[in-house]
Design a protein around this motif. Structure first.
Motif, short mmCIF file in Angstrom:
data_model
loop_
_atom_site.label_atom_id
_atom_site.label_comp_id
_atom_site.label_asym_id
_atom_site.label_seq_id
_atom_site.Cartn_x
_atom_site.Cartn_y
_atom_site.Cartn_z
N GLN A 1 0.83 -1.21 0.00
CA GLN A 1 0.00 0.00 0.00
C GLN A 1 0.87 1.26 0.00
O GLN A 1 1.10 1.86 1.06
CB GLN A 1 -0.92 -0.01 1.23
CG GLN A 1 -1.84 -1.21 1.31
CD GLN A 1 -2.71 -1.20 2.54
OE1 GLN A 1 -3.66 -0.42 2.66
NE2 GLN A 1 -2.40 -2.07 3.49
N PRO A 2 1.35 1.67 -1.15
CA PRO A 2 2.24 2.85 -1.20
C PRO A 2 1.58 4.12 -0.69
O PRO A 2 2.26 4.96 -0.07
CB PRO A 2 2.60 2.95 -2.69
CG PRO A 2 1.56 2.14 -3.41
CD PRO A 2 1.16 1.06 -2.47
N ASP A 3 0.28 4.30 -0.92
CA ASP A 3 -0.38 5.50 -0.41
C ASP A 3 -0.38 5.52 1.11
O ASP A 3 -0.19 6.58 1.73
CB ASP A 3 -1.82 5.57 -0.94
CG ASP A 3 -1.88 5.86 -2.43
OD1 ASP A 3 -0.86 6.33 -2.98
OD2 ASP A 3 -2.93 5.62 -3.04
N LEU A 4 -0.60 4.37 1.73
CA LEU A 4 -0.57 4.27 3.19
C LEU A 4 0.82 4.59 3.71
O LEU A 4 0.98 5.33 4.69
CB LEU A 4 -0.98 2.86 3.61
CG LEU A 4 -0.89 2.53 5.09
CD1 LEU A 4 -1.93 3.32 5.88
CD2 LEU A 4 -1.09 1.02 5.33
N ARG A 5 1.86 4.04 3.05
CA ARG A 5 3.23 4.32 3.45
C ARG A 5 3.55 5.79 3.36
O ARG A 5 4.16 6.38 4.27
CB ARG A 5 4.23 3.55 2.57
CG ARG A 5 4.26 2.07 2.79
CD ARG A 5 5.57 1.50 2.26
NE ARG A 5 5.92 1.95 0.93
CZ ARG A 5 5.52 1.38 -0.20
NH1 ARG A 5 4.69 0.35 -0.15
NH2 ARG A 5 5.91 1.83 -1.37
N ASN A 6 3.16 6.39 2.25
CA ASN A 6 3.48 7.81 2.05
C ASN A 6 2.78 8.69 3.09
O ASN A 6 3.38 9.65 3.60
CB ASN A 6 3.05 8.24 0.64
CG ASN A 6 3.91 7.61 -0.43
OD1 ASN A 6 5.05 7.20 -0.17
ND2 ASN A 6 3.38 7.51 -1.64
N GLU A 7 1.53 8.38 3.40
CA GLU A 7 0.80 9.16 4.40
C GLU A 7 1.45 9.00 5.77
O GLU A 7 1.64 9.99 6.50
CB GLU A 7 -0.66 8.70 4.46
CG GLU A 7 -1.48 9.50 5.47
CD GLU A 7 -2.93 9.02 5.56
OE1 GLU A 7 -3.70 9.63 6.33
OE2 GLU A 7 -3.27 8.03 4.88
N ALA A 8 1.81 7.77 6.14
CA ALA A 8 2.45 7.53 7.44
C ALA A 8 3.81 8.21 7.50
O ALA A 8 4.18 8.79 8.53
CB ALA A 8 2.59 6.03 7.67
N GLY A 9 4.55 8.16 6.39
CA GLY A 9 5.85 8.82 6.36
C GLY A 9 5.74 10.33 6.50
O GLY A 9 6.55 10.96 7.19
N HIS A 10 4.74 10.91 5.86
CA HIS A 10 4.52 12.36 5.95
C HIS A 10 4.18 12.75 7.40
O HIS A 10 4.72 13.74 7.92
CB HIS A 10 3.38 12.76 5.02
CG HIS A 10 3.01 14.22 5.10
ND1 HIS A 10 3.85 15.23 4.67
CD2 HIS A 10 1.89 14.83 5.59
CE1 HIS A 10 3.27 16.39 4.88
NE2 HIS A 10 2.08 16.18 5.43
#
Length: 401
Positions: free
Chosen positions: A362-371
């Motif tokens: 889930q790249p979108d989930l990763r990006n949101e968590a990273g942000h």
């Protein structure tokens, strides 16, 4: 104001270590005289020469006491005793300080600070990096009941004699106050991270990924000590399970320590899918975190370890890489509350594999968590801001003496 600092281990950003106190000392030495009583144990592990060994304005006194992570309990205890004895002698020779800052681990370094403070009739501040003696006792390093009781008694006396106490996590602070220490005497100062060094990571990440042959790969990173407390066998079990099925996932183990031979053997069995990367200088490790899709912060399922304040947690979030933690304590609450990571129970390789697969899918989930993690790091983990807190505590201790 003259501040004497008792710290058995000094590192700088050229070393494969957190170098927390390098940042704090550099900040404080701009306005106060600082004398550091330490050892050169980390100096041979210096990987680059970008930074001076001590910050400008810090006067250093070194004891020739060897120490390394691979030492057994008896050899470690000898090193602790040797430093403590030297530190007391040296602390009585230096110009009289206005306040003393004693840094544990080990507890013997804080004991030396307390002894010099008593003899010289000055206040001292106790920084608690790990819960000693609870940690070595939980790891089986203190075999007799008498020794355990004596260490716990010493610990409480040190808390009582200190003018102020600086634990590195909320759970450590709770432990201290549960012993009957007044809350007003305790200030939590998180381990934190160096945001200026983290800022270097993003421009360098693409080049590192190319040089390591990781383009098009999904990277899971463990960076830190391969110690007995870090649950490395569970991580390897998860990494090998994924290596057998996930061809585009690579586990990187960055660091050194006790379990290094186990990692090397797994890397030999799964070349390209499990990699052992040597220790990296502090200022370079952020780029490794930046190229990872997710990092893992793991410890054994021991209650005393739930209070840890691991540098790798802060470093990962500072560059926008979400984390998986295995502590049931405050780090679990932190990543879940801020949406910057996930929790998996310690010792459960199957659950870790499941969580890693979900994150990587889930790249979108990763990006949101990273942000969210990067925002949290900027707001609460900046060591420059934390250094200001420590300085104010030291100044207040001297004023109220």
């Amino acid at each position: 104001m003259h501040i004497a600092v008792f710290s058995q281990y000094h590192t700088n950003p050229d070393c494969p270590a957190t170098s927390r106190h390098y940042t704090l000392l550099a900040h404080i030495a701009k306005t106060h005289r600082v004398t550091l009583l330490t050892t050169p144990a980390w100096k041979p592990q210096r990987l680059t020469q970008e930074f001076p060994w001590v910050p400008e304005g810090v006067e250093m006194r070194e004891a020739a006491v060897p120490y390394e992570n691979k030492m057994g309990p008896a050899r470690r205890a000898l090193a602790f005793a040797q430093y403590a004895a030297w530190a007391v002698r040296e602390g009585l020779r230096i110009d009289k300080p206005d306040v003393i800052w004693g840094i544990s681990t080990p507890l013997t370094a804080a004991w030396a600070a307390a002894q010099v403070a008593r003899w010289r009739k000055v206040p001292w501040v106790f920084e608690v990096q790990d819960l000693w003696p609870s940690f070595p006792i939980a790891m089986g390093a203190v075999p007799t009941g008498l020794a355990r009781r004596q260490l716990y008694q010493l610990e409480k006396r040190l808390y009582q004699s200190a003018r102020h106490i600086l634990p590195l996590s909320p759970d450590m602070a709770r432990y201290v106050t549960d012993l009957g220490i007044a809350r007003a005497k305790v200030t939590t100062v998180l381990n934190g991270t160096d945001l200026d060094l983290a800022a270097r990571a993003t421009p360098a990440e693409a080049q590192l990924r190319r040089s390591q042959g990781l383009e098009g790969k999904q990277v899971v990173l463990y960076a830190g000590t391969f110690g007995r407390a870090n649950d490395i066998p569970t991580l390897l079990a998860a990494a090998e399970a994924m290596a057998a099925t996930a061809t585009d996932a690579v586990w990187l183990f960055l660091g050194h320590g006790f379990h290094e031979p186990l990692i090397a053997a797994a890397a030999a069995r799964w070349p390209g899918r499990i990699r052992l990367v040597g220790g990296q200088a502090r200022h370079e490790v952020f780029t490794w975190f930046a190229l990872a899709d997710v990092s893992v912060v793991s410890f054994l399922a021991l209650p005393v370890l739930d209070s840890n304040s691991p540098a790798k947690l802060y470093d990962s979030l500072a560059v926008g890489t979400p984390v998986i933690v295995t502590n049931q304590g405050w780090t679990k609450e932190l990543v879940e509350r801020h949406g910057c990571g996930w929790y998996v129970p310690a010792g459960n390789a199957e659950a870790l594999v499941t969580q890693v697969h979900q994150v990587l899918a889930q790249p979108d989930l990763r990006n949101e968590a990273g942000h969210k993690g990067r925002q949290l790091a900027a707001a609460e983990f900046d060591r420059q801001q934390l250094a200001g807190v420590v300085q104010r505590v030291l100044e207040a201790a001297q004023v109220t003496a």
